[in-house]
Design an enzyme around this catalytic site. Structure first.
Site, PDB file in Angstrom:
ATOM      1  N   ILE A  23     -28.139  -3.371 -29.473  1.00  0.00           N
ATOM      2  CA  ILE A  23     -28.206  -4.251 -28.296  1.00  0.00           C
ATOM      3  C   ILE A  23     -27.337  -3.701 -27.166  1.00  0.00           C
ATOM      4  O   ILE A  23     -27.755  -3.694 -25.997  1.00  0.00           O
ATOM      5  CB  ILE A  23     -27.773  -5.678 -28.703  1.00  0.00           C
ATOM      6  CG1 ILE A  23     -28.846  -6.300 -29.606  1.00  0.00           C
ATOM      7  CG2 ILE A  23     -27.516  -6.546 -27.468  1.00  0.00           C
ATOM      8  CD1 ILE A  23     -28.433  -7.597 -30.311  1.00  0.00           C
ATOM      9  N   ASP A  68     -11.794   1.267 -30.046  1.00  0.00           N
ATOM     10  CA  ASP A  68     -11.838   0.275 -31.123  1.00  0.00           C
ATOM     11  C   ASP A  68     -11.378  -1.035 -30.490  1.00  0.00           C
ATOM     12  O   ASP A  68     -10.212  -1.145 -30.066  1.00  0.00           O
ATOM     13  CB  ASP A  68     -10.911   0.703 -32.266  1.00  0.00           C
ATOM     14  CG  ASP A  68     -10.902  -0.311 -33.405  1.00  0.00           C
ATOM     15  OD1 ASP A  68     -11.344  -1.466 -33.206  1.00  0.00           O
ATOM     16  OD2 ASP A  68     -10.424   0.047 -34.496  1.00  0.00           O
ATOM     17  N   VAL A  69     -12.271  -2.023 -30.428  1.00  0.00           N
ATOM     18  CA  VAL A  69     -11.963  -3.257 -29.698  1.00  0.00           C
ATOM     19  C   VAL A  69     -10.863  -4.095 -30.346  1.00  0.00           C
ATOM     20  O   VAL A  69     -10.388  -5.056 -29.741  1.00  0.00           O
ATOM     21  CB  VAL A  69     -13.225  -4.133 -29.492  1.00  0.00           C
ATOM     22  CG1 VAL A  69     -14.250  -3.416 -28.640  1.00  0.00           C
ATOM     23  CG2 VAL A  69     -13.816  -4.578 -30.831  1.00  0.00           C
ATOM     24  N   TYR A 162     -18.904 -14.610 -40.091  1.00  0.00           N
ATOM     25  CA  TYR A 162     -19.702 -14.184 -38.923  1.00  0.00           C
ATOM     26  C   TYR A 162     -20.054 -15.400 -38.065  1.00  0.00           C
ATOM     27  O   TYR A 162     -19.892 -15.389 -36.844  1.00  0.00           O
ATOM     28  CB  TYR A 162     -20.960 -13.460 -39.398  1.00  0.00           C
ATOM     29  CG  TYR A 162     -21.818 -12.906 -38.274  1.00  0.00           C
ATOM     30  CD1 TYR A 162     -21.540 -11.670 -37.698  1.00  0.00           C
ATOM     31  CD2 TYR A 162     -22.910 -13.625 -37.790  1.00  0.00           C
ATOM     32  CE1 TYR A 162     -22.319 -11.165 -36.661  1.00  0.00           C
ATOM     33  CE2 TYR A 162     -23.697 -13.122 -36.756  1.00  0.00           C
ATOM     34  CZ  TYR A 162     -23.400 -11.896 -36.205  1.00  0.00           C
ATOM     35  OH  TYR A 162     -24.185 -11.398 -35.177  1.00  0.00           O
ATOM     36  N   LYS A 166     -18.790 -16.102 -34.134  1.00  0.00           N
ATOM     37  CA  LYS A 166     -19.700 -16.227 -32.988  1.00  0.00           C
ATOM     38  C   LYS A 166     -19.546 -17.584 -32.294  1.00  0.00           C
ATOM     39  O   LYS A 166     -19.663 -17.674 -31.069  1.00  0.00           O
ATOM     40  CB  LYS A 166     -21.140 -15.985 -33.440  1.00  0.00           C
ATOM     41  CG  LYS A 166     -21.381 -14.545 -33.902  1.00  0.00           C
ATOM     42  CD  LYS A 166     -21.070 -13.546 -32.789  1.00  0.00           C
ATOM     43  CE  LYS A 166     -21.399 -12.118 -33.168  1.00  0.00           C
ATOM     44  NZ  LYS A 166     -21.169 -11.163 -32.064  1.00  0.00           N
ATOM     45  N   THR A 197     -32.258  -4.015 -34.846  1.00  0.00           N
ATOM     46  CA  THR A 197     -31.262  -2.996 -34.472  1.00  0.00           C
ATOM     47  C   THR A 197     -30.777  -2.346 -35.764  1.00  0.00           C
ATOM     48  O   THR A 197     -31.096  -2.837 -36.861  1.00  0.00           O
ATOM     49  CB  THR A 197     -30.033  -3.632 -33.773  1.00  0.00           C
ATOM     50  OG1 THR A 197     -29.314  -4.404 -34.754  1.00  0.00           O
ATOM     51  CG2 THR A 197     -30.409  -4.513 -32.596  1.00  0.00           C
ATOM     52  N   TRP A 255     -35.975 -25.253 -34.285  1.00  0.00           N
ATOM     53  CA  TRP A 255     -36.359 -25.895 -35.555  1.00  0.00           C
ATOM     54  C   TRP A 255     -35.166 -26.146 -36.441  1.00  0.00           C
ATOM     55  O   TRP A 255     -34.272 -25.343 -36.545  1.00  0.00           O
ATOM     56  CB  TRP A 255     -37.339 -24.973 -36.312  1.00  0.00           C
ATOM     57  CG  TRP A 255     -38.731 -24.990 -35.739  1.00  0.00           C
ATOM     58  CD1 TRP A 255     -39.264 -25.875 -34.842  1.00  0.00           C
ATOM     59  CD2 TRP A 255     -39.775 -24.042 -36.032  1.00  0.00           C
ATOM     60  NE1 TRP A 255     -40.566 -25.538 -34.565  1.00  0.00           N
ATOM     61  CE2 TRP A 255     -40.916 -24.434 -35.269  1.00  0.00           C
ATOM     62  CE3 TRP A 255     -39.864 -22.920 -36.847  1.00  0.00           C
ATOM     63  CZ2 TRP A 255     -42.119 -23.727 -35.319  1.00  0.00           C
ATOM     64  CZ3 TRP A 255     -41.052 -22.207 -36.901  1.00  0.00           C
ATOM     65  CH2 TRP A 255     -42.173 -22.628 -36.136  1.00  0.00           C
TER      66      TRP A 255
HETATM   67  N1  LIG Z   1     -29.062  -7.593 -34.359  1.00  0.00           N
HETATM   68  C1  LIG Z   1     -29.083  -8.916 -34.423  1.00  0.00           C
HETATM   69  O1  LIG Z   1     -29.965  -9.549 -35.029  1.00  0.00           O
HETATM   70  C2  LIG Z   1     -28.022  -9.711 -33.696  1.00  0.00           C
HETATM   71  C3  LIG Z   1     -28.230 -11.094 -33.542  1.00  0.00           C
HETATM   72  C4  LIG Z   1     -27.287 -11.851 -32.876  1.00  0.00           C
HETATM   73  C5  LIG Z   1     -26.136 -11.239 -32.366  1.00  0.00           C
HETATM   74  N2  LIG Z   1     -25.948  -9.909 -32.544  1.00  0.00           N
HETATM   75  C6  LIG Z   1     -24.725  -9.342 -31.974  1.00  0.00           C
HETATM   76  O2  LIG Z   1     -25.064  -8.347 -31.034  1.00  0.00           O
HETATM   77  C7  LIG Z   1     -24.018  -7.368 -30.979  1.00  0.00           C
HETATM   78  C8  LIG Z   1     -24.617  -6.002 -31.163  1.00  0.00           C
HETATM   79  O3  LIG Z   1     -25.246  -5.970 -32.445  1.00  0.00           O
HETATM   80  P1  LIG Z   1     -26.304  -4.860 -32.848  1.00  0.00           P
HETATM   81  O4  LIG Z   1     -27.353  -5.525 -33.640  1.00  0.00           O
HETATM   82  O5  LIG Z   1     -26.651  -4.037 -31.666  1.00  0.00           O
HETATM   83  O6  LIG Z   1     -25.384  -4.030 -33.888  1.00  0.00           O
HETATM   84  P2  LIG Z   1     -25.282  -2.465 -34.156  1.00  0.00           P
HETATM   85  O7  LIG Z   1     -24.553  -2.349 -35.448  1.00  0.00           O
HETATM   86  O8  LIG Z   1     -26.606  -1.834 -34.039  1.00  0.00           O
HETATM   87  O9  LIG Z   1     -24.345  -1.953 -32.947  1.00  0.00           O
HETATM   88  C9  LIG Z   1     -23.004  -2.356 -32.867  1.00  0.00           C
HETATM   89  C10 LIG Z   1     -22.204  -1.296 -32.124  1.00  0.00           C
HETATM   90  O10 LIG Z   1     -20.847  -1.763 -32.075  1.00  0.00           O
HETATM   91  C11 LIG Z   1     -19.999  -0.675 -32.429  1.00  0.00           C
HETATM   92  N3  LIG Z   1     -18.749  -1.188 -32.996  1.00  0.00           N
HETATM   93  C12 LIG Z   1     -18.564  -1.763 -34.221  1.00  0.00           C
HETATM   94  N4  LIG Z   1     -17.259  -2.049 -34.401  1.00  0.00           N
HETATM   95  C13 LIG Z   1     -16.619  -1.666 -33.274  1.00  0.00           C
HETATM   96  C14 LIG Z   1     -15.261  -1.685 -32.865  1.00  0.00           C
HETATM   97  N5  LIG Z   1     -14.293  -2.164 -33.671  1.00  0.00           N
HETATM   98  N6  LIG Z   1     -14.953  -1.225 -31.623  1.00  0.00           N
HETATM   99  C15 LIG Z   1     -15.917  -0.724 -30.819  1.00  0.00           C
HETATM  100  N7  LIG Z   1     -17.214  -0.644 -31.165  1.00  0.00           N
HETATM  101  C16 LIG Z   1     -17.551  -1.110 -32.381  1.00  0.00           C
HETATM  102  C17 LIG Z   1     -20.800   0.146 -33.434  1.00  0.00           C
HETATM  103  O11 LIG Z   1     -20.312   1.472 -33.551  1.00  0.00           O
HETATM  104  C18 LIG Z   1     -22.188   0.065 -32.832  1.00  0.00           C
HETATM  105  O12 LIG Z   1     -22.432   1.094 -31.895  1.00  0.00           O
HETATM  106  C19 LIG Z   1     -23.025  -7.755 -32.064  1.00  0.00           C
HETATM  107  O13 LIG Z   1     -21.952  -8.475 -31.490  1.00  0.00           O
HETATM  108  C20 LIG Z   1     -23.846  -8.640 -32.990  1.00  0.00           C
HETATM  109  O14 LIG Z   1     -23.050  -9.533 -33.723  1.00  0.00           O
HETATM  110  C21 LIG Z   1     -26.865  -9.138 -33.185  1.00  0.00           C
END
Ligand SMILES: NC(=O)c1ccc[n+]([C@@H]2O[C@H](COP(=O)([O-])OP(=O)(O)OC[C@H]3O[C@@H](n4cnc5c(N)ncnc54)[C@H](O)[C@@H]3O)[C@@H](O)[C@H]2O)c1
Length: 255
Positions: A23, A68-69, A162, A166, A197, A255
């Site tokens: 994302i 690293d956040v 998780y 959120k 993703t 839903w």
């Molecule tokens: N994919 C889904 O279904 C979904 C749904 C709802 C929310 N989200 C949220 O969307 C966001 C992105 O998710 P995604 O699906 O793209 O995941 P992803 O795993 O594909 O990408 C996450 C990215 O964050 C980076 N990351 C992880 N830990 C980190 C850290 N400590 N510091 C810096 N970077 C770090 C990873 O290296 C990766 O590039 C997340 O916050 C996730 O919780 C995802």
């Protein structure tokens, strides 16, 4: 100014945490397409660099930096680096996040801490550092990537940590929005539904079928489905919107 012009990000500067893939990458691409210079920040610097190279082809200036956040000192330093590079910071998208699955009775303290550290503390630390720069310049838009799991208990996966992280992101967003609204800084969140993703790539066929059958639109989301929401919240098109959680879930939470 015409309505389409109000969506333009030409000349703006932006950063995206977790921007290397999924994302975050998709939102970084959207910012660049809308005209913004973008810093791709990620713990995976090799992937961030290759993503940055791809985004540069869209004709904007792009940076890739290791972050690293969960590391407060590094967060401050990197946000300052981005600010110093372009002289301002208009847009920040905090997308870095991780997920683990465990039934609640089996979650160990270290796992709880790891999820909360990245997903909630990380979002706060990044928003705080970005907010400091934006408050000083008197403008800016921060967008935190939360999840529909902040509102509902997702199934069939079990991940109390998780879900809690959120819900926390949504409430941190609302709190910062209220504190900073009168000083030109807007803070909103986007809550995706199940999205294709690398994070969800490992899900079983049964899980996917459950997710699809629980989604009124009868499909999973794609990262590009979130781009419009991000550009809206980043741009002047949403200039009177703050503290909002924009759910993009194909109707899942109905839903
Ligand atoms: N994919 C889904 O279904 C979904 C749904 C709802 C929310 N989200 C949220 O969307 C966001 C992105 O998710 P995604 O699906 O793209 O995941 P992803 O795993 O594909 O990408 C996450 C990215 O964050 C980076 N990351 C992880 N830990 C980190 C850290 N400590 N510091 C810096 N970077 C770090 C990873 O290296 C990766 O590039 C997340 O916050 C996730 O919780 C995802």
């Amino acid at each position: 100014m015409g309505i389409l012009d109000r969506f333009s990000l030409a000349g703006r500067t932006a950063l995206v945490t977790g921007g290397a893939r999924g994302i975050g990458r998709s939102l970084a691409e959207a910012l660049a397409e809308a005209g913004a210079n973008v810093a791709v920040l990620d713990v995976n610097i090799a992937l961030a660099e290759s993503t940055a190279q791809d985004i540069q082809k869209l004709g904007v200036d792009v940076l890739a930096l290791a972050l690293d956040v969960t590391d407060a000192a590094r967060v401050s330093k990197v946000v300052e680096q981005v600010h110093a590079h372009w002289g301002r910071l208009d847009i920040a998208i905090n997308s870095a996040g991780i997920a683990r699955r465990s039934p609640s009775e089996q979650i160990e303290e270290a796992e709880w801490d790891a999820i909360l550290d990245v997903n909630l503390k990380g979002v706060f630390l990044c928003s705080q550092a970005e907010g400091r720069v934006m408050l000083a310049q008197g403008s800016g838009s921060i967008i935190n990537v939360a999840s529909m799991s902040g509102q509902i208990v997702n199934r069939p996966q079990q991940h109390a940590h998780y879900n809690a992280s959120k819900a926390g992101v949504v409430q941190v967003t609302r709190t910062l929005a209220a504190e900073w609204a009168s000083r030109g800084v807007r803070v909103n969140s986007i809550s995706p539904g199940h999205t294709n993703t690398p994070m969800t790539a490992h899900a079983s066929a049964v899980d996917r079928a459950t997710w699809v059958s629980n989604t009124p639109m009868e499909r999973l989301g794609e990262p590009a489905d979130l781009q419009g929401a991000a550009i809206y919240l980043a741009s002047d098109a949403s200039s009177y919107v703050t503290g909002h959680d924009l759910v993009v879930d194909g109707g899942y939470t109905l839903w």
